[in-house]
Each structure stands twice: as C-alpha cells, then as structure tokens.
Design an enzyme around this catalytic site. Sequence first.
Site, mmCIF file in Angstrom:
data_model
loop_
_atom_site.group_PDB
_atom_site.id
_atom_site.type_symbol
_atom_site.label_atom_id
_atom_site.label_comp_id
_atom_site.label_asym_id
_atom_site.label_seq_id
_atom_site.Cartn_x
_atom_site.Cartn_y
_atom_site.Cartn_z
ATOM 1 N N ARG A 1 -29.111 15.387 75.776
ATOM 2 C CA ARG A 1 -29.601 15.775 77.470
ATOM 3 C C ARG A 1 -28.837 15.389 78.412
ATOM 4 O O ARG A 1 -27.541 14.999 78.305
ATOM 5 C CB ARG A 1 -31.064 14.963 77.420
ATOM 6 N N ASP B 1 -40.048 0.279 76.882
ATOM 7 C CA ASP B 1 -40.133 1.013 78.520
ATOM 8 C C ASP B 1 -40.000 -0.091 79.588
ATOM 9 O O ASP B 1 -40.472 -1.451 79.275
ATOM 10 C CB ASP B 1 -40.991 1.884 78.751
ATOM 11 N N ARG C 1 -50.157 18.516 74.028
ATOM 12 C CA ARG C 1 -51.258 18.769 75.113
ATOM 13 C C ARG C 1 -51.831 19.864 74.942
ATOM 14 O O ARG C 1 -51.216 20.836 75.253
ATOM 15 C CB ARG C 1 -50.760 18.243 76.433
ATOM 16 N N ARG D 1 -45.788 8.972 69.907
ATOM 17 C CA ARG D 1 -45.714 8.502 71.595
ATOM 18 C C ARG D 1 -45.418 10.064 71.985
ATOM 19 O O ARG D 1 -45.578 10.259 73.563
ATOM 20 C CB ARG D 1 -44.350 8.279 71.926
ATOM 21 N N ARG E 1 -28.645 2.221 68.471
ATOM 22 C CA ARG E 1 -27.649 3.580 68.938
ATOM 23 C C ARG E 1 -27.282 3.274 70.187
ATOM 24 O O ARG E 1 -27.784 2.686 71.055
ATOM 25 C CB ARG E 1 -28.693 4.866 69.082
ATOM 26 N N TYR F 1 -38.085 -0.735 71.054
ATOM 27 C CA TYR F 1 -37.839 0.323 71.862
ATOM 28 C C TYR F 1 -38.853 0.299 73.168
ATOM 29 O O TYR F 1 -39.937 0.816 72.998
ATOM 30 C CB TYR F 1 -37.579 1.584 71.475
ATOM 31 N N GLU G 1 -25.254 13.183 77.608
ATOM 32 C CA GLU G 1 -25.616 12.139 76.905
ATOM 33 C C GLU G 1 -25.268 12.470 75.368
ATOM 34 O O GLU G 1 -26.071 13.570 75.004
ATOM 35 C CB GLU G 1 -26.844 11.351 76.885
#
Lengths: 392, 392
Positions: A281, A352, A179, A175, A251, A350, A302
């Site tokens: 983060r 979105d 780039r 994912r 988690r 997981y 976090e």
Amino acid sequence: MSTRKVAVVGAGLSGSVLARELADSGRFQVAVFEERPHVGGNCRCFRDPDSGVLVHEFGPHVFHTSREDVWRYVRRWDEFRPHTLRVKAVTERGVFSLPINLLTINQFFGLRLDPRRAEAFIAGLGDRSVKEPRTFEEQALRYLGRELYQAFFRGYTKKQWGIEPAGLPTSILARLPVRFNYDDGYYNDTYSAIPVHGYTHVVEQLLDHPRLEVHLSRSIGRSDAREFDHVFYTGSLDRWFEYDIGRLAYRSVLFERLIERGDYQGTAVINYCEERVPYTRVTEFKHFTPWEEHELTVCFRETSIPAGAGDPLCYPVPLSERSGPLWEYVARAQRERHATFLGRLGTYRYLDMHVVVAEALDLARKVLEAPTAAERWPRFTGMPVPLDGISC
Amino acid sequence: MSTRKVAVVGAGLSGSVLARELADSGRFQVAVFEERPHVGGNCRCFRDPDSGVLVHEFGPHVFHTSREDVWRYVRRWDEFRPHTLRVKAVTERGVFSLPINLLTINQFFGLRLDPRRAEAFIAGLGDRSVKEPRTFEEQALRYLGRELYQAFFRGYTKKQWGIEPAGLPTSILARLPVRFNYDDGYYNDTYSAIPVHGYTHVVEQLLDHPRLEVHLSRSIGRSDAREFDHVFYTGSLDRWFEYDIGRLAYRSVLFERLIERGDYQGTAVINYCEERVPYTRVTEFKHFTPWEEHELTVCFRETSIPAGAGDPLCYPVPLSERSGPLWEYVARAQRERHATFLGRLGTYRYLDMHVVVAEALDLARKVLEAPTAAERWPRFTGMPVPLDGISC
C-alpha cells in the site's frame, strides 16, 4: 498506604496510558523505559522535514472506537478531528472502493444492483463445494467466489503475510466483511478521528506527570524486575524470556519515502492488490490533515517483510494451529509474579489503538481496585488468539 | 427606546432565525405568520408514522457550512452529528460516485490514473471547438466531453429543470466541479451535519421566545404592512406584489413515498441520470440517522415538475438573460419602504440552508446596529443572480 515503585517497559500507547493512570492515582511512582530514542511506539508521528507534513512513522493510524469511555479519554490529550478511512484498491481490473461494498460490486461486475439483489448475487458466486472452510482461501472462495478473491485478496494477503493464503486461518477474513450498502468507511466504529497534533503529542501529554519519569534509549528485562514492586511489560513476549525457546514470528515493513509537489494519489491510503506489484500500500499523509496546507506531499510505500533482528516488529503473524513457542510463552507469562504483559507485542495480538487504550485503562482500573498484596497484580491481560483481521 | 412591532412572513429557516434574533434583542415584539399549518418551511422534518424514520418532507437536507459563526449558531438549537452526503448516480453505464471524482473517472473509463494524469486525460476529452461556452451544454462539452456529459448531466439536468440543457446558463455547472482526487463528499464545506432531532425541532427552538408569537395557517401581504413597524418577508417575491406583472417560474417536486423492510438502496441519496427514467432521485432517510434503528425504511422518489398554483415552490428556475418579470420585481422590492425580503423565495435564489442562516444573521445584525429611523431598515438582502448550481 506507601507509594509503590513500578516500571513500565515501552512508551507506546499501551505503556503510556497505563503509566499515566497509575501515576495519576498518587499511589505509584512510575518509571517508563523505552529502548528507542523517542516515545510513541509504532504510532509515532513526526513532521516530515522537507514537506512539513505530519507523517506516521510506521504506517497509517486512524483512531476509531465505539467505547464512550475510550473516546472521552483520548480527547483529554489532544483535539481529535473526525476522519473516516476510505481505502481504494488498485487491482488487475481497475480501481475500486474497499472494503467491498455495493459500489465495488456494481462496478466490478458492471451491474446496478440494490442491497437485496446484491446479497443474492454474491451468495450465488460462492463456491458451494467448500462445505466447512478451513483456510482463509477456502473461506474467501466459499463466500465471495474466485473473481473477487483473486482481484482483492489473494495477492494482497500473500504479500502482507508472506504465506500462501491456503496456509492462513479463516479468522483473517472476519474483520473485512462484504457490505451490501454504499458505506465505504473502513471501520464500523461510532467514532473515527485523527489527533490534530499527532499521536506522539498524545503520548507526550500522557507521560507528562510529576510521578512519572521516562528513560529513553533504555530498556529493562526480566532480571531487573526485582528492583521494582512490579513491571508492566509492553515489549515482545519472547524477548522478555530472552528467546530461550525460540522466536515468535513478526512481519515488519519497509517504508519507501516518496516526495512530490501537489497531490500524489488523491487519497490517504491505496492498497495494491496484485501479486506482481511488490508493495502492499501507499499512504499519502497530508490527506489525514486536510486543515493544514502543504505544497509538497510525502508518501510512504510499504513492502511487507519478515522481521529480522533489529527490524521494527509490526504485525504478529496469523497463526494456524501450529503456533510454535507462543503457547509456552503465554503459559510462562501467566506464571510470572513480578510482571504483567500488555499491548500488541506483549500479548502477541494484532490490536488496534482503541483496543490498546481500552485494555490499558481496564488494566489500570484492576490494579487500582485490587488489594495491595503483590500477588493480586493482574496477569497477562488477554489470551493471544489467531490474528483476526487483515492489516489496514 | 420603545419596543417596535415587526412581522416576519414565513416560518422557514430564514424567517425563524431573523425572528429569533430580533426578539432576543429585547427591542422588538415579533409576529411570525406562516401560511402552512406547521413551521419549518421547506426543511420541515417529521417522523414517518409507519416506520418512525425522521423524513425531510421536501427532499434531503444536509446542513453544511464553512462559517464558524453559522456553525456555532445552529448548534445552539440541536445537537448536529457529522454527516457527509455522498451521492451515487445511476447512469446508462452503471452506478458511479458523484460529484465526478477520481474514482468515477477511473471506473467510467476503466483506467487507473493518478490525480495528475486524470486531469490531463479529462482536459483531452473536452470539445475544443467550443471556444467560449454560452450555455450549460456547451460548457459541459467544453470541459468534460460528450461521454461524461451524456451519462451524468444531460438527462438529469433536463429532468430537473424541464429545459433543454442548451437553453440553460453556463453558471449551472459552476457548483459541481470535477475532482481529481478520491474525495466523494458532495459539499466542500468544513462542517457537514444532521440535527439529531431534525430541522423542525431546530425551527421550533428558534421560535420559542416570550417576545415572539407564531400564527400558523395565516399569512399577511403588502396591504397589511402598515400595521407593523416593518415586515420581513420570506415568501415568494411575485406574490408580495400580487403577481401584477406576472408569475416567476418555479420548479416543484412530486414525492412518491416507498416503504419497505430493511435497506432499500444502501445509501441516503441516489440520482437517476437517464432521461428515460422519469424521476430524478431517491432519498432513503434512515441513512441520515444511523444512530437510530428502524425495521422499516421509507424513501421519497422525486419527480421534478413545473410549479402550478398550490404546489410547493422548491427551486427558482435558472435564468438566462431573458428573465421575465424578475428584475422589475427586484427593482420594486428595493423601493419598498415597509418590507425587507430574504430567503430562497423572497430573493428568488437557490440558497442552501447555511446561506439562509448566514444571511438572516447578517440582516439581524444590520437591523440591530442601524439607527432607529424607519428608513434605515436594510432592503432586499441580496440581488437575485442566475442559479449557480445543480440541485442536490
């Protein structure tokens, strides 16, 4: 055609979209059960009492999708303002733009490459002794080389999943490609936006319907299913079966709240990639709502932990081949006659937000198009697959 | 009330908006004169014949505004898709994000500063021996210090204006502040977007009205003014007066077209800050229309030159106190009874598109609200002021 009585377990995004669609059809009376004292699931937002800033209780949520129908759908419930997540990464070698893009490459290596040369350069960094990568680490070494892997992925991934990167599946990297241009938007989707009044507002709008009643601080389980024509379950899969062949690993996240004046970090999300820094983060929420003005700023720092009893379940753990009781639970779920499973917890994937909305809409469509016989309820909406991305 | 016959000289954005508004009122018959063989002025777009990419003939144009009425207005003429210009700068020390922001600062100096510390750090770089900066160079040294000035501003500014930075006014820096956060959008406005069919299409839509006729490849001057009830003039101010006290200085641009396969530079605009590189920037247009697909890519490489006779007039030159014949032309323009001046050339100001639209709308409103007596035509719409920004 008589009205059917169905239950939806969980008032997160999955459950709320499905509940709304079924209620709207006029063919169902929908009871929503939410064990928490509030709706919104893990995309719950609320106004921080001291700063007035709209915070996301379970970490940063940016809605992104390329599906026109999903984009149209969510905007029925709030105004969505364009917002592109642009993550910065603090590494042992300084601050960089993430995902790794042409700016990251040029700055990290002190170069001035154009797209073509950068691609050749990165290809040259890869460890060609790795023929067929079998783990996340091998894949990163194969395609990025040791320096980028070490700076951006090794520490972060280990902290995020609590597993040595050599023990994680290759799919975790899929994912987050490199780039070879200056696009630093975290997601590739056509639309990326934030609801002006927050996700909780969206969910409240969804659930506001005369054929839909919401029971907070209340859950139902497998033994209650017979009271309804059908149950749509968005809770944790193992819990539905009362953990009788063991628990699925999740988690969870410890959120430490920071409050200050002004601008704490200068952007919404900064990842901390070094292993020696315990947190993964920091999110500074006011950057998600630049149209609001706040003197104070509130951040959540976090730290990723294994979910113990009572902890919020945030991420299904990436699976390698040894996947414990999951496949057995999946097989049982597919045999359930009175329940259908959906959402991040219900399908142990997981997902979105946009996927969750899409799947709930698709499921609702299948339900509404199906003949009325009970055995035609669609089953388990998607097969759980090994986690296919790194957490945002 | 009889219909009045007015002329608009120039079919750029200023002239076209004004012409449309007057025609729409039903009180005017509007004749638009455009000396070029096409409309659009310096925001003209066309499809590059080889690549099919929509290019901006006179360099990159991104529409940005914070004025709700302007934003609503332009969207009457085309669909505007969000686009935030994020410029990269190639310097002697590598590639950086511009305007200078927290990422630029952290990267340039190899630091990991938060907003507060970065502000203190930059303040510490400034040359405090400069008490009251009187030139662009002094101001840059005072507020940024020599290293950032040298890397980002000295060479670029000198190339852009053809003047030693010590000869430029301080106001030139005002528009490009340093940001102590990670926002790398070039403009600060609420809305920033690109019209899907291009600016020429917008102008064509504006000019498509039964009370409005467009004469291409034809211009009129001061001696023709009496044929109309009034002339609205968007051409160069000195030309209106037939240069009789001299010429105003303009910069022009040489555009060198590059065509390639794929992705040439990975983003829409890259500035080249080094003095030794002759060109100032390269624009790769396909990055403005990511919803289109093109195999080939076309770029314009820009070199700034003084405008000679026949060159397109791109930028009024920044003025210090010694401003030549400008103020005399302004005084004369304000005394003109049959003409009103507007737009970038007509008022000798470096105006962005949104300002041009806003001023044309405001002027149209004044005209339409004014009593009908000829002497009530609004004059010169704005006083020329020394250039207040660096070219984008």
